[in-house]
Design a protein around this motif. Structure first.
Motif, mmCIF file in Angstrom:
data_model
loop_
_atom_site.group_PDB
_atom_site.id
_atom_site.type_symbol
_atom_site.label_atom_id
_atom_site.label_comp_id
_atom_site.label_asym_id
_atom_site.label_seq_id
_atom_site.Cartn_x
_atom_site.Cartn_y
_atom_site.Cartn_z
ATOM 1 N N ARG A 49 0.817 -1.219 0.000
ATOM 2 C CA ARG A 49 0.000 0.000 0.000
ATOM 3 C C ARG A 49 0.849 1.266 0.000
ATOM 4 O O ARG A 49 0.334 2.356 -0.263
ATOM 5 N N LEU A 50 2.136 1.140 0.292
ATOM 6 C CA LEU A 50 3.005 2.309 0.375
ATOM 7 C C LEU A 50 3.357 2.841 -1.014
ATOM 8 O O LEU A 50 3.584 2.070 -1.953
ATOM 9 N N ALA A 51 3.466 4.146 -1.119
ATOM 10 C CA ALA A 51 3.907 4.745 -2.373
ATOM 11 C C ALA A 51 5.310 4.262 -2.735
ATOM 12 O O ALA A 51 5.613 4.001 -3.911
ATOM 13 N N GLY A 52 6.187 4.120 -1.738
ATOM 14 C CA GLY A 52 7.540 3.655 -1.996
ATOM 15 C C GLY A 52 7.573 2.238 -2.544
ATOM 16 O O GLY A 52 8.399 1.919 -3.409
ATOM 17 N N ALA A 53 6.669 1.381 -2.070
ATOM 18 C CA ALA A 53 6.594 0.017 -2.578
ATOM 19 C C ALA A 53 6.092 -0.002 -4.013
ATOM 20 O O ALA A 53 6.574 -0.770 -4.853
ATOM 21 N N GLN A 54 5.122 0.854 -4.307
ATOM 22 C CA GLN A 54 4.598 0.918 -5.666
ATOM 23 C C GLN A 54 5.641 1.469 -6.630
ATOM 24 O O GLN A 54 5.679 1.097 -7.810
ATOM 25 N N GLN A 55 6.505 2.358 -6.152
ATOM 26 C CA GLN A 55 7.615 2.824 -6.966
ATOM 27 C C GLN A 55 8.656 1.716 -7.163
ATOM 28 O O GLN A 55 9.271 1.605 -8.221
ATOM 29 N N TYR A 56 8.833 0.902 -6.147
ATOM 30 C CA TYR A 56 9.861 -0.141 -6.177
ATOM 31 C C TYR A 56 9.546 -1.205 -7.216
ATOM 32 O O TYR A 56 10.419 -1.638 -7.961
ATOM 33 N N ALA A 57 8.294 -1.654 -7.257
ATOM 34 C CA ALA A 57 7.931 -2.735 -8.174
ATOM 35 C C ALA A 57 6.429 -2.745 -8.403
ATOM 36 O O ALA A 57 5.638 -2.493 -7.483
ATOM 37 N N LYS A 58 6.044 -3.044 -9.618
ATOM 38 C CA LYS A 58 4.640 -3.199 -9.952
ATOM 39 C C LYS A 58 4.064 -4.396 -9.208
ATOM 40 O O LYS A 58 4.710 -5.439 -9.076
ATOM 41 N N ASP A 59 2.838 -4.239 -8.716
ATOM 42 C CA ASP A 59 2.149 -5.319 -7.987
ATOM 43 C C ASP A 59 2.971 -5.817 -6.793
ATOM 44 O O ASP A 59 3.029 -7.019 -6.511
ATOM 45 N N TYR A 60 3.614 -4.868 -6.124
ATOM 46 C CA TYR A 60 4.412 -5.215 -4.945
ATOM 47 C C TYR A 60 3.520 -5.926 -3.923
ATOM 48 O O TYR A 60 2.421 -5.464 -3.600
ATOM 49 N N ARG A 61 4.025 -7.041 -3.405
ATOM 50 C CA ARG A 61 3.303 -7.791 -2.387
ATOM 51 C C ARG A 61 4.215 -8.024 -1.201
ATOM 52 O O ARG A 61 5.311 -8.567 -1.344
ATOM 53 N N GLY A 62 3.787 -7.588 -0.023
ATOM 54 C CA GLY A 62 4.599 -7.778 1.165
ATOM 55 C C GLY A 62 3.825 -7.412 2.418
ATOM 56 O O GLY A 62 2.731 -6.841 2.348
ATOM 57 N N ARG A 63 4.414 -7.753 3.544
ATOM 58 C CA ARG A 63 3.712 -7.535 4.817
ATOM 59 C C ARG A 63 4.706 -7.201 5.908
ATOM 60 O O ARG A 63 5.846 -7.689 5.910
ATOM 61 N N ALA A 64 4.289 -6.363 6.827
ATOM 62 C CA ALA A 64 5.109 -6.011 7.989
ATOM 63 C C ALA A 64 4.327 -6.313 9.258
ATOM 64 O O ALA A 64 3.107 -6.129 9.318
ATOM 65 N N ARG A 65 5.041 -6.754 10.264
ATOM 66 C CA ARG A 65 4.428 -6.989 11.577
ATOM 67 C C ARG A 65 5.325 -6.400 12.660
ATOM 68 O O ARG A 65 6.534 -6.637 12.676
ATOM 69 N N MET A 66 4.715 -5.655 13.555
ATOM 70 C CA MET A 66 5.413 -5.072 14.701
ATOM 71 C C MET A 66 4.744 -5.565 15.976
ATOM 72 O O MET A 66 3.513 -5.541 16.079
ATOM 73 N N LEU A 67 5.541 -6.011 16.929
ATOM 74 C CA LEU A 67 5.028 -6.423 18.238
ATOM 75 C C LEU A 67 5.363 -5.345 19.259
ATOM 76 O O LEU A 67 6.538 -4.981 19.423
ATOM 77 N N VAL A 68 4.338 -4.847 19.925
ATOM 78 C CA VAL A 68 4.507 -3.778 20.900
ATOM 79 C C VAL A 68 4.292 -4.333 22.299
ATOM 80 O O VAL A 68 3.264 -4.973 22.577
ATOM 81 N N ASP A 69 5.278 -4.130 23.158
ATOM 82 C CA ASP A 69 5.135 -4.463 24.571
ATOM 83 C C ASP A 69 4.183 -3.430 25.182
ATOM 84 O O ASP A 69 4.529 -2.257 25.335
ATOM 85 N N THR A 70 2.979 -3.856 25.510
ATOM 86 C CA THR A 70 1.954 -2.910 25.959
ATOM 87 C C THR A 70 2.229 -2.375 27.359
ATOM 88 O O THR A 70 1.699 -1.324 27.735
ATOM 89 N N ASP A 71 3.052 -3.066 28.145
ATOM 90 C CA ASP A 71 3.388 -2.574 29.478
ATOM 91 C C ASP A 71 4.429 -1.460 29.422
ATOM 92 O O ASP A 71 4.370 -0.499 30.190
ATOM 93 N N ARG A 72 5.373 -1.585 28.470
ATOM 94 C CA ARG A 72 6.493 -0.638 28.427
ATOM 95 C C ARG A 72 6.386 0.350 27.268
ATOM 96 O O ARG A 72 7.131 1.334 27.232
ATOM 97 N N GLY A 73 5.515 0.067 26.299
ATOM 98 C CA GLY A 73 5.393 0.960 25.161
ATOM 99 C C GLY A 73 6.606 0.948 24.255
ATOM 100 O O GLY A 73 6.997 1.987 23.708
ATOM 101 N N THR A 74 7.208 -0.235 24.077
ATOM 102 C CA THR A 74 8.384 -0.383 23.217
ATOM 103 C C THR A 74 8.145 -1.492 22.198
ATOM 104 O O THR A 74 7.270 -2.354 22.379
ATOM 105 N N VAL A 75 8.963 -1.485 21.153
ATOM 106 C CA VAL A 75 8.901 -2.533 20.127
ATOM 107 C C VAL A 75 9.784 -3.694 20.571
ATOM 108 O O VAL A 75 10.951 -3.509 20.914
#
Length: 483
Positions: free
Chosen positions: A400-426
């Motif tokens: 969905r990113l503009a940078g990904a669409q610039q990088y390659a046509k039909d770019y397919r990828g996924r990101a996942r971030m885990l947040v420690d909800t007690d400390r507010g850190t990744v």
């Protein structure tokens, strides 16, 4: 003392990247140091793993990316120049010669003894040199075992007779097999399946389990599987090899019998089914340890089962994190710890201290060089739940990113971030998609630095780049919290 009896402050067994770094760090503090190696200086990574495998993969990944760039795609539809790729691989593996490594050791004043080194007692190492003579080394302060790992081959009937490929044969082959069977589902299996399929092999990937890269987030293995299938790899999940045999004769093919009775044929078979410590013949029994075992260490990489604290095990051999960059990190820690203990300076082995390999348990980065790439650091969702960490899982589609669409046509990828909800850190990040390997160090810094999310909002990603995924992950987390 004669030529065969030598004393040093530190003796290092194994001159791969890990052993070299231990020796360098110890010598830099003024400790006299010798390193022992029976093969090539530079070890598995330089000659049979990281360097040659990535040399094989770089043209594959570059072509796959180029084929999705408008205006360029038509120019890169043909096959790879196999001879040029293999020649590049040979250059990156230094033609399997280690003169440059020897020169480097000389430049940092570390002595070298070539031969097979074995412990013979506390602080004692015996080396049988190539000419059959014996050199006896004694260490005033420390011996470091940095012998790495070897392929763990399964006990399959007929295996000894088929001349199986391991990572060594697969990264060093001088011809493309017409048909290659790959047994395994981890990083080595998927990377080498990617490389040899692109170079012209018909690859069949035989997987015992239900997916690929099972130690990572499930979506990573799914996207890599899709990429392999798109490239033409035949992936057989829930498939077990029961027996193998080589026919010999003019065909000289490998016949593979599966557990369900089906038989497959291949020209070569590669086993990428795990690693075993290279400790079978390093004299562990002389100091009360078990030959062939992993060596358990503390955070300074000192072997916990040996009294007096003189024995260290650094890199893959201690099973903490089986990657070259992590082994080199341990080596920097261990070299500094050896010096601190030898020189009587304060030891800082607290969490994130100068003499503690804390990142091994918290922030291990890894890139899988497939199409698409996978990059991860820190916890996965499964590991967070297993250890009962309170985390929120934040996902974003990179395409969905503009940078990904610039990088390659039909770019397919996924990101996942885990947040420690007690400390507010990744505490964990995984990316899967073209070009994501270069995103990893930012994630590693966020996890290692325990950077609060409220500060990450001020780290502004440039537009239009794929790194803008960081902003989208933060926005997704914010919106989920407020919605």
């Amino acid at each position: 003392m004669n030529e065969s009896d030598r004393a040093y402050d530190v003796v290092v067994i194994g001159a791969g990247p890990v052993g070299e770094n231990v020796a360098d760090r110890a010598r830099a503090t003024g400790l006299s140091t010798v390193i022992v190696e029976r093969e090539l200086l530079g070890g598995e990574c330089s000659f049979w793993a990281c360097e040659p495998s990535k040399a094989l993969l770089r043209p594959v990944v570059a072509r796959a990316d180029a084929r999705r760039v408008p205006g360029l795609a038509a120019a890169v539809q043909g096959p790879l120049d196999v001879d040029a790729v293999l020649a590049h691989r040979d250059r990156m593996a230094a033609y399997w010669k280690d003169e440059d490594q020897v020169d480097w050791l000389d430049s940092v004043s570390v002595d070298l003894v070539r031969g097979h080194g074995r412990l013979t007692g506390p602080r004692q190492v015996s080396v049988r040199t190539p000419d059959g003579s014996i050199v006896r080394l004694s260490a005033r302060h420390a011996v470091a075992v940095c012998t790495g790992t070897t392929t763990a081959l399964p006990g399959i009937p007929g295996l000894d007779g088929v001349r199986p490929w391991t990572n060594r044969e697969a990264t060093g082959a001088d011809r493309v097999p017409g048909r290659l069977a790959v047994v395994g589902a981890g990083v080595v299996a998927v990377e080498l399946a990617t490389a040899w399929q692109a170079l012209g092999s018909r690859v069949t990937l035989l997987v015992r389990g239900t997916g690929l890269l099972t130690r990572m987030e499930p979506f990573a293995g799914e996207l890599v599987a899709d990429g392999l299938r798109d490239a033409g790899v035949d992936i057989r999940l829930e498939t077990e090899v029961a027996a193998v045999r080589r026919t010999g004769g003019a065909d000289d093919e490998v016949r593979i019998t599966l557990a369900d009775g089906e038989e497959l044929a291949a020209d070569e078979i590669l086993f990428a089914t795990g690693r075993a410590p290279r400790t079978t013949d390093v004299g562990l029994e002389s100091v009360g340890l078990t030959p062939g075992a992993w060596l358990t260490v503390d955070d300074t990489c000192r072997v916990t089962a040996v009294t007096d604290g003189w024995l260290y095990a650094v890199g893959d051999v201690n099973q903490r994190a089986l990657m070259t960059h992590q082994g080199k990190y341990q080596a920097r820690i261990a070299g500094a710890a050896i010096a601190a203990r030898a020189l009587g300076t304060p030891l800082d082995d607290a969490r994130w201290g100068a003499h503690a390999a804390t990142a091994d348990c918290t922030a291990v980065p890894q890139v899988v060089f497939t199409t698409p790439e996978v990059a991860s650091v820190g916890l996965t969702t499964h590991e967070a739940r297993r250890t009962r960490r309170r985390v929120e899982v934040v996902d974003y589609e990179i395409g969905r990113l503009a940078g990904a669409q610039q990088y390659a046509k039909d770019y397919r990828g996924r990101a996942r971030m885990l947040v420690d909800t007690d400390r507010g850190t990744v505490v964990g990040v995984t990316f899967a998609g073209p070009g994501v390997g270069e995103l990893l160090h930012s994630a590693t810094i966020a996890v290692t630095g325990e950077v609060p999310l409220k500060r990450l909002w001020h780290a502004v990603p440039a537009f239009p780049t794929i790194s803008e995924v960081w902003l989208r992950l933060l926005e997704t987390y914010r919106d989920s919290a407020t919605g």
